[in-house]
Design an enzyme around this catalytic site. Sequence first.
Site, PDB file in Angstrom:
ATOM      1  N   ASP A 225     -12.781-101.033   9.374  1.00 17.38           N
ATOM      2  CA  ASP A 225     -13.620-100.985  10.563  1.00 17.38           C
ATOM      3  C   ASP A 225     -14.974-100.415  10.126  1.00 17.38           C
ATOM      4  O   ASP A 225     -15.080 -99.797   9.058  1.00 17.38           O
ATOM      5  CB  ASP A 225     -12.946-100.063  11.591  1.00 17.38           C
ATOM      6  CG  ASP A 225     -13.819 -99.790  12.799  1.00 17.38           C
ATOM      7  OD1 ASP A 225     -14.451-100.720  13.308  1.00 17.38           O
ATOM      8  OD2 ASP A 225     -13.869 -98.620  13.227  1.00 17.38           O
ATOM      9  N   PHE A 226     -16.000-100.609  10.939  1.00 14.88           N
ATOM     10  CA  PHE A 226     -17.330-100.094  10.590  1.00 14.88           C
ATOM     11  C   PHE A 226     -17.670 -98.807  11.337  1.00 14.88           C
ATOM     12  O   PHE A 226     -17.779 -97.742  10.739  1.00 14.88           O
ATOM     13  CB  PHE A 226     -18.402-101.157  10.859  1.00 14.88           C
ATOM     14  CG  PHE A 226     -19.781-100.742  10.405  1.00 14.88           C
ATOM     15  CD1 PHE A 226     -20.108-100.710   9.059  1.00 14.88           C
ATOM     16  CD2 PHE A 226     -20.751-100.376  11.332  1.00 14.88           C
ATOM     17  CE1 PHE A 226     -21.376-100.315   8.631  1.00 14.88           C
ATOM     18  CE2 PHE A 226     -22.021 -99.987  10.925  1.00 14.88           C
ATOM     19  CZ  PHE A 226     -22.337 -99.956   9.574  1.00 14.88           C
ATOM     20  N   ASP A 227     -17.815 -98.899  12.647  1.00 16.82           N
ATOM     21  CA  ASP A 227     -18.228 -97.727  13.431  1.00 16.82           C
ATOM     22  C   ASP A 227     -17.171 -96.627  13.384  1.00 16.82           C
ATOM     23  O   ASP A 227     -15.989 -96.863  13.647  1.00 16.82           O
ATOM     24  CB  ASP A 227     -18.483 -98.133  14.885  1.00 16.82           C
ATOM     25  CG  ASP A 227     -19.676 -99.058  15.025  1.00 16.82           C
ATOM     26  OD1 ASP A 227     -20.717 -98.772  14.409  1.00 16.82           O
ATOM     27  OD2 ASP A 227     -19.570-100.072  15.739  1.00 16.82           O
TER      28      ASP A 227
ATOM     29  N   GLU B 158     -21.130 -94.362  16.306  1.00 19.05           N
ATOM     30  CA  GLU B 158     -21.016 -95.672  16.945  1.00 19.05           C
ATOM     31  C   GLU B 158     -22.417 -96.267  17.062  1.00 19.05           C
ATOM     32  O   GLU B 158     -23.291 -95.691  17.718  1.00 19.05           O
ATOM     33  CB  GLU B 158     -20.376 -95.540  18.321  1.00 19.05           C
ATOM     34  CG  GLU B 158     -18.957 -94.989  18.298  1.00 19.05           C
ATOM     35  CD  GLU B 158     -17.946 -96.020  17.782  1.00 19.05           C
ATOM     36  OE1 GLU B 158     -18.150 -97.227  18.037  1.00 19.05           O
ATOM     37  OE2 GLU B 158     -16.961 -95.613  17.133  1.00 19.05           O
TER      38      GLU B 158
ATOM     39  N   ARG C 140     -21.405-102.409  28.045  1.00 12.55           N
ATOM     40  CA  ARG C 140     -22.295-101.551  27.259  1.00 12.55           C
ATOM     41  C   ARG C 140     -23.526-102.304  26.772  1.00 12.55           C
ATOM     42  O   ARG C 140     -24.648-101.801  26.837  1.00 12.55           O
ATOM     43  CB  ARG C 140     -21.526-100.952  26.078  1.00 12.55           C
ATOM     44  CG  ARG C 140     -20.545 -99.862  26.473  1.00 12.55           C
ATOM     45  CD  ARG C 140     -19.745 -99.370  25.279  1.00 12.55           C
ATOM     46  NE  ARG C 140     -18.772-100.359  24.845  1.00 12.55           N
ATOM     47  CZ  ARG C 140     -18.260-100.407  23.615  1.00 12.55           C
ATOM     48  NH1 ARG C 140     -18.659 -99.555  22.689  1.00 12.55           N
ATOM     49  NH2 ARG C 140     -17.365-101.330  23.309  1.00 12.55           N
TER      50      ARG C 140
ATOM     51  N   SER D 231     -15.973-105.512  12.428  1.00 17.22           N
ATOM     52  CA  SER D 231     -16.602-104.584  13.367  1.00 17.22           C
ATOM     53  C   SER D 231     -16.729-105.179  14.759  1.00 17.22           C
ATOM     54  O   SER D 231     -17.220-106.299  14.912  1.00 17.22           O
ATOM     55  CB  SER D 231     -17.992-104.172  12.873  1.00 17.22           C
ATOM     56  OG  SER D 231     -18.618-103.336  13.829  1.00 17.22           O
ATOM     57  N   GLY D 232     -16.290-104.413  15.753  1.00 18.02           N
ATOM     58  CA  GLY D 232     -16.553-104.769  17.137  1.00 18.02           C
ATOM     59  C   GLY D 232     -17.999-104.485  17.493  1.00 18.02           C
ATOM     60  O   GLY D 232     -18.423-104.721  18.625  1.00 18.02           O
TER      61      GLY D 232
ATOM     62  N   LYS E  99      -9.608-108.642  15.556  1.00 17.42           N
ATOM     63  CA  LYS E  99      -9.462-108.201  14.165  1.00 17.42           C
ATOM     64  C   LYS E  99      -8.156-108.705  13.554  1.00 17.42           C
ATOM     65  O   LYS E  99      -8.129-109.151  12.400  1.00 17.42           O
ATOM     66  CB  LYS E  99      -9.561-106.679  14.074  1.00 17.42           C
ATOM     67  CG  LYS E  99     -10.954-106.160  14.424  1.00 17.42           C
ATOM     68  CD  LYS E  99     -11.078-104.660  14.231  1.00 17.42           C
ATOM     69  CE  LYS E  99     -12.488-104.197  14.579  1.00 17.42           C
ATOM     70  NZ  LYS E  99     -12.688-102.752  14.353  1.00 17.42           N
TER      71      LYS E  99
ATOM     72  N   ASP F 175     -10.181 -96.582  13.193  1.00 14.54           N
ATOM     73  CA  ASP F 175     -10.126 -95.327  13.958  1.00 14.54           C
ATOM     74  C   ASP F 175      -9.820 -95.509  15.434  1.00 14.54           C
ATOM     75  O   ASP F 175      -9.465 -94.537  16.110  1.00 14.54           O
ATOM     76  CB  ASP F 175     -11.475 -94.595  13.847  1.00 14.54           C
ATOM     77  CG  ASP F 175     -12.552 -95.240  14.692  1.00 14.54           C
ATOM     78  OD1 ASP F 175     -13.014 -94.612  15.659  1.00 14.54           O
ATOM     79  OD2 ASP F 175     -12.926 -96.390  14.410  1.00 14.54           O
TER      80      ASP F 175
ATOM     81  N   ASN G 192      -9.110-100.815  19.199  1.00 18.12           N
ATOM     82  CA  ASN G 192      -9.291-102.222  18.842  1.00 18.12           C
ATOM     83  C   ASN G 192      -8.948-102.512  17.384  1.00 18.12           C
ATOM     84  O   ASN G 192      -9.065-103.656  16.942  1.00 18.12           O
ATOM     85  CB  ASN G 192     -10.714-102.700  19.174  1.00 18.12           C
ATOM     86  CG  ASN G 192     -11.775-102.068  18.295  1.00 18.12           C
ATOM     87  OD1 ASN G 192     -11.704-100.890  17.959  1.00 18.12           O
ATOM     88  ND2 ASN G 192     -12.786-102.836  17.931  1.00 18.12           N
ATOM     89  N   ASP G 193      -8.504-101.485  16.641  1.00 18.49           N
ATOM     90  CA  ASP G 193      -8.020-101.705  15.274  1.00 18.49           C
ATOM     91  C   ASP G 193      -6.513-101.943  15.237  1.00 18.49           C
ATOM     92  O   ASP G 193      -5.963-102.286  14.189  1.00 18.49           O
ATOM     93  CB  ASP G 193      -8.369-100.497  14.390  1.00 18.49           C
ATOM     94  CG  ASP G 193      -9.867-100.325  14.216  1.00 18.49           C
ATOM     95  OD1 ASP G 193     -10.541-101.334  13.942  1.00 18.49           O
ATOM     96  OD2 ASP G 193     -10.365 -99.194  14.372  1.00 18.49           O
TER      97      ASP G 193
END
Length: 209
Positions: A8-10, A17, A53, A96-97, A141, A164, A167-168
């Site tokens: 994941d990225f964020d 985030e 968002r 990444s979301g 993902k 983290d 959504n993972d």
Amino acid sequence: MIKLAVFDFDSTLMDGETIDFFAESLGIGAEVSAITERAMNGELDFFESLQQRVGLLKGLEFSKVEHICRNLPYMPGAVETISALKERGIKVVCFSGGFRSATSYAKHILGYDADFSNVLHEKHGHLTGLVGGDMMFDFSKGDMLQRLQGLFGITQEETMAIGDGANDRSMFAHAGMRVAFCAKEILKKEANVIVDTKDLTQILTKVFL
């Protein structure tokens, strides 16, 4: 033997985030951050929360988006960990979301092999409040991970996923090694490796030594 590592990225490869940094530049950081927190805890549908968002970012100058994405704080140990994995012959990918403006720029700094993320729509130099891309849904993902596994002939047991948030979970469902990194409780429940220190090199210690 691990052949594919998906990060994941964020809040995993990057310390924070990305969308919250955008929101702070508009003075709506607290509002957007609260929605992000609920989404990462699994309290909100990811697709709906992402649209909500991004909608709040309407009007933000795209030049500011690019500036923020070039100055994000990366997680301690990110470069070293990705380098060590690649030295072992492991393909390293970022799901990444969040947004391609961030992940594509970070790819050249952190060294992963490919990134899959979403694209912020901009028109006349400003965000329109719309978004589209590869990682829009809770299941995205996991769906993309299965595609990569099929493409490269890699099994679930040969796959490591690191994330983290809620959504993972979909990629955890298709990975033999499931690393919850400074994660929400909802993800820790589905992990078989847990790292609670903001140092990605801890993954190497726990997984390979």
